[in-house]
Design a protein around this motif. Structure first.
Motif, PDB file in Angstrom:
ATOM      1  N   GLU A   1      39.910  11.408  35.491  1.00 48.20           N
ATOM      2  CA  GLU A   1      39.704   9.823  35.414  1.00 48.20           C
ATOM      3  C   GLU A   1      38.064   9.774  35.396  1.00 48.20           C
ATOM      4  OE1 GLU A   1      41.675   7.492  38.221  1.00 48.20           O
ATOM      5  OE2 GLU A   1      43.491   8.297  37.312  1.00 48.20           O
ATOM      6  N   GLN A   2      37.456  10.635  36.340  1.00 43.84           N
ATOM      7  CA  GLN A   2      36.146  10.647  36.687  1.00 43.84           C
ATOM      8  C   GLN A   2      35.143  11.201  35.652  1.00 43.84           C
ATOM      9  OE1 GLN A   2      35.707  12.396  40.489  1.00 43.84           O
ATOM     10  NE2 GLN A   2      34.530  10.566  41.125  1.00 43.84           N
ATOM     11  N   TYR A   3      35.564  12.304  34.821  1.00 47.75           N
ATOM     12  CA  TYR A   3      34.869  12.843  33.903  1.00 47.75           C
ATOM     13  C   TYR A   3      35.443  13.029  32.418  1.00 47.75           C
ATOM     14  CZ  TYR A   3      32.553  14.337  38.171  1.00 47.75           C
ATOM     15  OH  TYR A   3      31.787  14.532  39.258  1.00 47.75           O
ATOM     16  N   ALA A   4      34.751  12.688  31.332  1.00 48.29           N
ATOM     17  CA  ALA A   4      35.128  12.718  30.168  1.00 48.29           C
ATOM     18  C   ALA A   4      35.367  14.226  29.735  1.00 48.29           C
ATOM     19  CB  ALA A   4      34.372  11.962  29.078  1.00 48.29           C
ATOM     20  N   GLU A   5      34.505  15.206  30.360  1.00 49.74           N
ATOM     21  CA  GLU A   5      34.348  16.467  30.117  1.00 49.74           C
ATOM     22  C   GLU A   5      35.490  17.511  30.666  1.00 49.74           C
ATOM     23  OE1 GLU A   5      30.467  14.509  30.465  1.00 49.74           O
ATOM     24  OE2 GLU A   5      32.023  14.780  31.690  1.00 49.74           O
ATOM     25  N   ILE A   6      36.223  16.554  31.495  1.00 54.47           N
ATOM     26  CA  ILE A   6      37.447  17.265  32.116  1.00 54.47           C
ATOM     27  C   ILE A   6      38.768  16.596  31.797  1.00 54.47           C
ATOM     28  CG2 ILE A   6      38.674  17.728  34.199  1.00 54.47           C
ATOM     29  CD1 ILE A   6      36.118  17.736  35.555  1.00 54.47           C
ATOM     30  N   THR A   7      39.616  17.593  30.988  1.00 57.05           N
ATOM     31  CA  THR A   7      40.780  17.309  30.134  1.00 57.05           C
ATOM     32  C   THR A   7      41.833  18.070  30.894  1.00 57.05           C
ATOM     33  OG1 THR A   7      40.667  18.641  28.459  1.00 57.05           O
ATOM     34  CG2 THR A   7      39.508  16.519  28.268  1.00 57.05           C
ATOM     35  N   PRO A   8      43.267  17.688  30.833  1.00 55.53           N
ATOM     36  CA  PRO A   8      44.292  18.489  30.929  1.00 55.53           C
ATOM     37  C   PRO A   8      44.204  19.963  30.655  1.00 55.53           C
ATOM     38  CG  PRO A   8      45.179  16.223  30.104  1.00 55.53           C
ATOM     39  CD  PRO A   8      43.731  16.369  29.908  1.00 55.53           C
ATOM     40  N   GLY A   9      44.808  21.064  31.238  1.00 58.76           N
ATOM     41  CA  GLY A   9      44.729  22.327  31.026  1.00 58.76           C
ATOM     42  C   GLY A   9      45.317  22.571  29.535  1.00 58.76           C
ATOM     43  N   TYR A  10      44.308  23.419  28.821  1.00 65.59           N
ATOM     44  CA  TYR A  10      44.677  23.881  27.166  1.00 65.59           C
ATOM     45  C   TYR A  10      45.705  24.616  27.383  1.00 65.59           C
ATOM     46  CZ  TYR A  10      44.155  25.756  22.855  1.00 65.59           C
ATOM     47  OH  TYR A  10      44.566  26.361  21.427  1.00 65.59           O
TER      48      TYR A  10
END
Length: 131
Positions: free
Chosen positions: A66-75
């Motif tokens: 939620e805080q960082y656009a650069e952090i997504t669910p684990g690929y």
């Protein structure tokens, strides 16, 4: 910090963690960092974009996404327990090192006590820092 810088920083930091080792069981396009045979970080560009994949506590990973656009669910990993770091302006050295340490500590917690290279309850925690 761009994706290649995130990868380089995370890999350099991971190399210094007690009991950490680098393997390439999936071929040269995947760097797999393990502690006592258990994966705590993957580094790849298999999608054409540099990324770092880390273990994360489910409640923390939701907040980070939620805080960082650069952090997504684990690929290619369990989306609840893993996150992916991409390049971007909001990520800095301190955050990357903290997330690598958290991933490492989560994996060490799951090891039998006799195999733990560090005490996961105290390793890498700053004085006065909570959880």
């Amino acid at each position: 910090m761009d994706g290649a810088e995130v990868q380089r920083l995370a890999a350099e930091y991971a190399e210094g963690l007690p009991g950490s080792g680098l393997e390439r069981p999936f071929g040269p396009e995947w760097d797999v960092h393990k502690v006592r045979g258990k994966v705590f970080m993957l580094v790849t560009e298999v999608t054409g974009e540099p990324m770092v994949i880390l273990k994360s506590a489910p409640d923390e990973s939701a907040v980070l996404r939620e805080q960082y656009a650069e952090i997504t669910p684990g690929y290619h990993m369990n989306k609840k327990h893993w996150i992916t770091l991409h390049g971007g302006g909001a990520l800095d050295r301190g955050l990357v090192e903290e997330l690598v340490t958290d991933s490492y500590r989560l994996v060490v917690e799951g090891l039998p006590k006799a195999q733990r290279p560090v005490d996961p309850a105290t390793y890498g925690r700053r004085a006065g820092a909570g959880g």
